[in-house]
Design an enzyme around this catalytic site. Structure first.
Site, PDB file in Angstrom:
ATOM      1  N   HIS A 155       0.835  -1.204   0.000  1.00  0.00           N
ATOM      2  CA  HIS A 155       0.000   0.000   0.000  1.00  0.00           C
ATOM      3  C   HIS A 155       0.869   1.252   0.000  1.00  0.00           C
ATOM      4  CE1 HIS A 155      -3.450  -2.559   1.146  1.00  0.00           C
ATOM      5  NE2 HIS A 155      -4.180  -1.589   0.649  1.00  0.00           N
ATOM      6  N   LYS A 159      -0.746   5.001   4.456  1.00  0.00           N
ATOM      7  CA  LYS A 159      -1.678   4.076   5.116  1.00  0.00           C
ATOM      8  C   LYS A 159      -1.303   3.925   6.591  1.00  0.00           C
ATOM      9  CE  LYS A 159      -4.041  -0.360   4.650  1.00  0.00           C
ATOM     10  NZ  LYS A 159      -5.370   0.233   4.845  1.00  0.00           N
TER      11      LYS A 159
END
Ligand code: NAD
Length: 267
Positions: A155, A159
């Site tokens: 990600h 995040k």
């Protein structure tokens, strides 16, 4: 017409959800909320989302935003979501929850609120990822205990939770199919002389960097062969479209905690 409010209206997902509501038939934006003090408060939610003026100003009060809304779509963070869920349960409004990173205790709290109102809670609203959950269950049933299971997720560098809710759900699906308890067998850390891999464990690895929207691979690793099931998200739009689809599906349902497998008819 289903009237929808969105929390986290100026966030990465909030903007895509507001755009998806504008593009959807049968839904309209009725409220947009940001954390008190956020600099976008007072501005038109559609302009901030980049889809043109919608005549709905971002406000700092959920109660105010819900006055003319039937359902709340919330992609924020677990503690914020639970506060919002308490409000929706009190005033009798439906809720779609996309926030990730819930502890088991927080999930239990969400389930308790969902005895009062209809709620969809899903760590990943994409059709593709939910199809993957189904494929993983099937694969685990076929492969049984003969294959080691490892999950790697990637990600973007903003995040906040790790591993991703999607990776956790993948682990839960496979653990369930193999008759294991995910919380007992998930292994998040290998370093130094950590010993051989146990047969039951499910390895969970995370990569964070740049602007990766989200990638998940679950490996079934056997002797002399390996299966990899990968999902790559190219943009946030399919999460947003999934949330909007869930809002349409939820209208008319009774109280309860539903997930995207229910919305997509995969259960
Ligand atoms: P983000 O940080 O860009 O957006 C979150 C927004 O929430 C911010 O604008 C923040 O100001 C706002 N916020 C914070 N407190 C608030 C409050 N009290 N009231 C209203 N708004 C508040 O984050 P993001 O990338 O949009 O992700 C949000 C969540 O959605 C994360 O938990 C992420 O993991 C999850 N997510 C879920 C899916 C899915 O399909 N379920 C997909 C992508 C992201």
């Amino acid at each position: 017409m289903i009237k929808v409010a969105v929390t986290g209206a100026a966030g990465r997902m909030g903007g895509r959800i507001i755009t998806a509501i504008k593009e959807a038939e049968g839904l309209e934006l009725a409220g947009a909320v940001e954390r008190p003090g956020q600099e976008m408060i007072g501005q038109d939610a559609g302009l901030i989302a980049g889809c043109g003026a919608l005549g709905v100003a971002i406000c700092g009060s959920l109660e105010e935003a819900m006055q003319s809304a039937d359902v709340l779509i919330d992609f924020t963070f677990p503690d914020v979501t639970l506060q919002n869920l308490a409000v929706c349960a009190r005033i009798g409004k439906m809720m779609i929850i996309g926030s990730t990173g819930f502890t088991p205790e927080q999930r239990a709290q969400a389930a308790a609120f969902a005895t009062k109102i209809p709620v969809v809670l899903a760590p990943n609203m994409s059709v593709g990822v939910n199809a993957c959950f189904k494929l993983l269950k099937e694969a685990a049933n076929i492969l049984g205990d003969g294959f080691d299971v490892e999950i790697v997720e990637l990600h973007h560098n903003k995040k906040k939770d790790s591993p991703s809710g999607t990776a956790v759900r993948m682990g839960e699906v496979v653990a369930d199919a193999l008759g294991r308890d995910y919380n007992q067998v998930a292994n998040f850390h290998r370093e130094g002389m950590c010993g051989e891999r146990s047969k039951e464990e499910i390895g969970m690895q995370t990569v964070r960097g740049g602007d990766i929207v989200g990638e998940h691979t679950l490996y079934f690793i056997g002797m002399g062969e390996r299966i990899e099931i990968t999902h790559r998200a190219m943009s946030r739009d399919m999460f947003a479209r999934g949330a909007v689809r869930a809002a349409g599906w939820l209208a008319g349902k009774g109280p309860g905690l539903y997930d995207m497998q229910d919305v997509l008819g995969l259960n």
